[in-house]
Design a protein around this motif. Sequence first.
Motif, PDB file in Angstrom:
ATOM      1  N   ASP A   1       0.838  -1.194   0.000  1.00 32.42           N
ATOM      2  CA  ASP A   1       0.000   0.000   0.000  1.00 32.42           C
ATOM      3  C   ASP A   1       0.876   1.249   0.000  1.00 32.42           C
ATOM      4  O   ASP A   1       1.629   1.481   0.956  1.00 32.42           O
ATOM      5  CB  ASP A   1      -0.897  -0.023   1.240  1.00 32.42           C
ATOM      6  CG  ASP A   1      -1.835   1.171   1.295  1.00 32.42           C
ATOM      7  OD1 ASP A   1      -1.817   2.003   0.367  1.00 32.42           O
ATOM      8  OD2 ASP A   1      -2.590   1.285   2.287  1.00 32.42           O
ATOM      9  N   PRO A   2       0.815   2.092  -1.044  1.00 34.69           N
ATOM     10  CA  PRO A   2       1.682   3.280  -1.095  1.00 34.69           C
ATOM     11  C   PRO A   2       1.368   4.305  -0.016  1.00 34.69           C
ATOM     12  O   PRO A   2       2.200   5.167   0.269  1.00 34.69           O
ATOM     13  CB  PRO A   2       1.417   3.850  -2.495  1.00 34.69           C
ATOM     14  CG  PRO A   2       0.072   3.325  -2.872  1.00 34.69           C
ATOM     15  CD  PRO A   2      -0.033   1.975  -2.240  1.00 34.69           C
ATOM     16  N   ALA A   3       0.193   4.211   0.605  1.00 32.86           N
ATOM     17  CA  ALA A   3      -0.183   5.167   1.651  1.00 32.86           C
ATOM     18  C   ALA A   3       0.275   4.721   3.034  1.00 32.86           C
ATOM     19  O   ALA A   3       0.122   5.467   4.008  1.00 32.86           O
ATOM     20  CB  ALA A   3      -1.691   5.390   1.655  1.00 32.86           C
ATOM     21  N   ALA A   4       0.843   3.524   3.147  1.00 31.52           N
ATOM     22  CA  ALA A   4       1.196   2.973   4.455  1.00 31.52           C
ATOM     23  C   ALA A   4       2.546   3.510   4.936  1.00 31.52           C
ATOM     24  O   ALA A   4       3.508   3.604   4.177  1.00 31.52           O
ATOM     25  CB  ALA A   4       1.243   1.449   4.383  1.00 31.52           C
ATOM     26  N   VAL A   5       2.586   3.843   6.224  1.00 26.35           N
ATOM     27  CA  VAL A   5       3.824   4.168   6.929  1.00 26.35           C
ATOM     28  C   VAL A   5       4.083   3.023   7.886  1.00 26.35           C
ATOM     29  O   VAL A   5       3.225   2.706   8.723  1.00 26.35           O
ATOM     30  CB  VAL A   5       3.709   5.495   7.701  1.00 26.35           C
ATOM     31  CG1 VAL A   5       5.009   5.777   8.461  1.00 26.35           C
ATOM     32  CG2 VAL A   5       3.378   6.643   6.766  1.00 26.35           C
ATOM     33  N   VAL A   6       5.241   2.366   7.780  1.00 27.88           N
ATOM     34  CA  VAL A   6       5.494   1.167   8.578  1.00 27.88           C
ATOM     35  C   VAL A   6       6.320   1.506   9.812  1.00 27.88           C
ATOM     36  O   VAL A   6       6.980   2.546   9.883  1.00 27.88           O
ATOM     37  CB  VAL A   6       6.206   0.084   7.746  1.00 27.88           C
ATOM     38  CG1 VAL A   6       5.348  -0.324   6.556  1.00 27.88           C
ATOM     39  CG2 VAL A   6       7.576   0.560   7.287  1.00 27.88           C
ATOM     40  N   ALA A   7       6.272   0.609  10.783  1.00 33.73           N
ATOM     41  CA  ALA A   7       7.050   0.795  12.012  1.00 33.73           C
ATOM     42  C   ALA A   7       8.541   0.744  11.701  1.00 33.73           C
ATOM     43  O   ALA A   7       8.991  -0.046  10.875  1.00 33.73           O
ATOM     44  CB  ALA A   7       6.682  -0.289  13.026  1.00 33.73           C
ATOM     45  N   ALA A   8       9.300   1.589  12.381  1.00 34.88           N
ATOM     46  CA  ALA A   8      10.748   1.616  12.188  1.00 34.88           C
ATOM     47  C   ALA A   8      11.449   0.556  13.015  1.00 34.88           C
ATOM     48  O   ALA A   8      12.638   0.299  12.805  1.00 34.88           O
ATOM     49  CB  ALA A   8      11.299   2.998  12.534  1.00 34.88           C
ATOM     50  N   ALA A   9      10.723  -0.051  13.951  1.00 40.05           N
ATOM     51  CA  ALA A   9      11.338  -1.063  14.820  1.00 40.05           C
ATOM     52  C   ALA A   9      10.259  -1.923  15.447  1.00 40.05           C
ATOM     53  O   ALA A   9       9.081  -1.554  15.474  1.00 40.05           O
ATOM     54  CB  ALA A   9      12.179  -0.395  15.906  1.00 40.05           C
ATOM     55  N   ASP A  10      10.643  -3.087  15.958  1.00 38.01           N
ATOM     56  CA  ASP A  10       9.744  -3.928  16.744  1.00 38.01           C
ATOM     57  C   ASP A  10       9.581  -3.313  18.132  1.00 38.01           C
ATOM     58  O   ASP A  10      10.493  -2.664  18.646  1.00 38.01           O
ATOM     59  CB  ASP A  10      10.330  -5.329  16.898  1.00 38.01           C
ATOM     60  CG  ASP A  10      10.362  -6.084  15.582  1.00 38.01           C
ATOM     61  OD1 ASP A  10      10.365  -5.430  14.527  1.00 38.01           O
ATOM     62  OD2 ASP A  10      10.401  -7.325  15.606  1.00 38.01           O
ATOM     63  N   GLY A  11       8.429  -3.565  18.751  1.00 38.75           N
ATOM     64  CA  GLY A  11       8.262  -3.108  20.117  1.00 38.75           C
ATOM     65  C   GLY A  11       6.834  -2.725  20.447  1.00 38.75           C
ATOM     66  O   GLY A  11       5.883  -3.105  19.753  1.00 38.75           O
ATOM     67  N   ARG A  12       6.681  -1.955  21.516  1.00 40.75           N
ATOM     68  CA  ARG A  12       5.369  -1.535  22.005  1.00 40.75           C
ATOM     69  C   ARG A  12       5.259  -0.020  21.873  1.00 40.75           C
ATOM     70  O   ARG A  12       6.176   0.723  22.238  1.00 40.75           O
ATOM     71  CB  ARG A  12       5.198  -1.959  23.464  1.00 40.75           C
ATOM     72  CG  ARG A  12       3.893  -1.522  24.106  1.00 40.75           C
ATOM     73  CD  ARG A  12       3.732  -2.182  25.474  1.00 40.75           C
ATOM     74  NE  ARG A  12       4.880  -1.918  26.339  1.00 40.75           N
ATOM     75  CZ  ARG A  12       4.985  -0.824  27.106  1.00 40.75           C
ATOM     76  NH1 ARG A  12       4.050   0.115  27.074  1.00 40.75           N
ATOM     77  NH2 ARG A  12       6.052  -0.660  27.880  1.00 40.75           N
ATOM     78  N   VAL A  13       4.127   0.432  21.351  1.00 37.83           N
ATOM     79  CA  VAL A  13       3.905   1.864  21.172  1.00 37.83           C
ATOM     80  C   VAL A  13       3.792   2.534  22.541  1.00 37.83           C
ATOM     81  O   VAL A  13       2.954   2.159  23.365  1.00 37.83           O
ATOM     82  CB  VAL A  13       2.633   2.130  20.340  1.00 37.83           C
ATOM     83  CG1 VAL A  13       2.373   3.636  20.218  1.00 37.83           C
ATOM     84  CG2 VAL A  13       2.765   1.515  18.955  1.00 37.83           C
ATOM     85  N   LEU A  14       4.652   3.525  22.772  1.00 36.94           N
ATOM     86  CA  LEU A  14       4.622   4.272  24.034  1.00 36.94           C
ATOM     87  C   LEU A  14       3.684   5.460  23.974  1.00 36.94           C
ATOM     88  O   LEU A  14       2.949   5.732  24.919  1.00 36.94           O
ATOM     89  CB  LEU A  14       6.031   4.773  24.382  1.00 36.94           C
ATOM     90  CG  LEU A  14       7.038   3.780  24.950  1.00 36.94           C
ATOM     91  CD1 LEU A  14       8.372   4.483  25.176  1.00 36.94           C
ATOM     92  CD2 LEU A  14       6.527   3.199  26.269  1.00 36.94           C
TER      93      LEU A  14
END
Length: 417
Positions: free
Chosen positions: A263-276
């Motif tokens: 999906d060209p509109a998607a921004v992916v996570a830069a790393a594994d982990g939990r959103v703070l």
Amino acid sequence: MTQSPVVGPAGPPDPVRLGERAARTLTAELARHHGPKTALVVGATPDSVVLAVALGALLPGDTLTLVPADGTDADRLREHLTLQGQWVADRVRIVDSLAAADPADVVVAAEPFTGSAEAARATLEELGKYVGPGGVLTVAVPALPGRTPDAAAELDRQDALFGVGTDLVLRNHPPVRVHRLRFTPADIAVAARLAPAYRPSSIPLTRNMHIDSNGVAAAGIALGLAALTRAARPKSKLWLVPALAAAPVAAFFRDPERDIPEDPAAVVAAADGRVLSVQRLPDERFGDGEFLRIAVFLSVLDVHVNRAPVAGKVADYFVADGGFAAAMKPDAEHNVAAYTVLDTDHGTVVVAQRTGLIARRIVHRAPVGSLLARGERFGLIRFGSRTDVYLPADAADPVVAPGDKVVGGSSVIARWR
């Protein structure tokens, strides 16, 4: 002029050979371009691994020009290509000399530099004339201390001026360092057509699991300590401590393959982990207006390889001084951090690699001027840490909330409007 540029006088008796891993690194820029492109391989021979890998990277719409190596019969090279079939013959042409070639998007020197600094400089100037606007020149040089130090020093100097990435290939005879040089600015839009680059720093263990080269080094140090301890105190079991630590230390640097959303509109996570946290805030360092900042905490059990959340061009990189508070605490806001600033079609995007209580070392592998594909590896943080992604607040909407678990390169954390 000779068939291919002279890289210097004959080197030591033991020749420098480029194996498959070095060849893949040399041709990585060719392999990662999805769109139609032009390529030029200088110093080709029928039995060259570089040529074989370059041919395998060709896609419909690509064109490849070959300049035979000195002493190589062009007709013999043509016979070799004929055996590859019509599909290759339609996309590859051979010229008798570099002067007969046209500028290309990707230029590859198939022979490593083994001569003097002056010869290396002259060759780079000559090859640079055939690099198209925003194109990349890739060259290799032996990486062993004392092996062609003059050529290696010149490549390091050129890398400081025009480098957009270097890779050390240890699994070669001898080890080589591959330099990627860009002499004119690249178009930001090209980044969206790139696949993540092949990185020899990511060493395959299985088809889907790699380990970063830092992990190999760390495990090697642990095993070395175990061997020294056992030699010094043969009756003691103390050597088991570093020996047993080698596996979990190496596992910390694991680098799994990831499926990157199309999906060209998607921004992916830069790393594994939990959103703070997910918040809007201004930051004058990156420009006017508000930014949407999504902070992710990485525990020691998470994968610590960092990936580009969007496709873009590295416009700036800087390190901010600070402390080493626990990464999940609010005080981590003021920890030592490395900021990678990307120019994208949607505006400025920033990835902050923040240190933590244990993490004191940030590895960064994306020089200013380089292009990153979405989901491409560009560095890592050693042990527990935090990674923040800054997006233009008026151009993106978050799709995650505090407490969500994300996977670097795969999980969508925001979408462009």
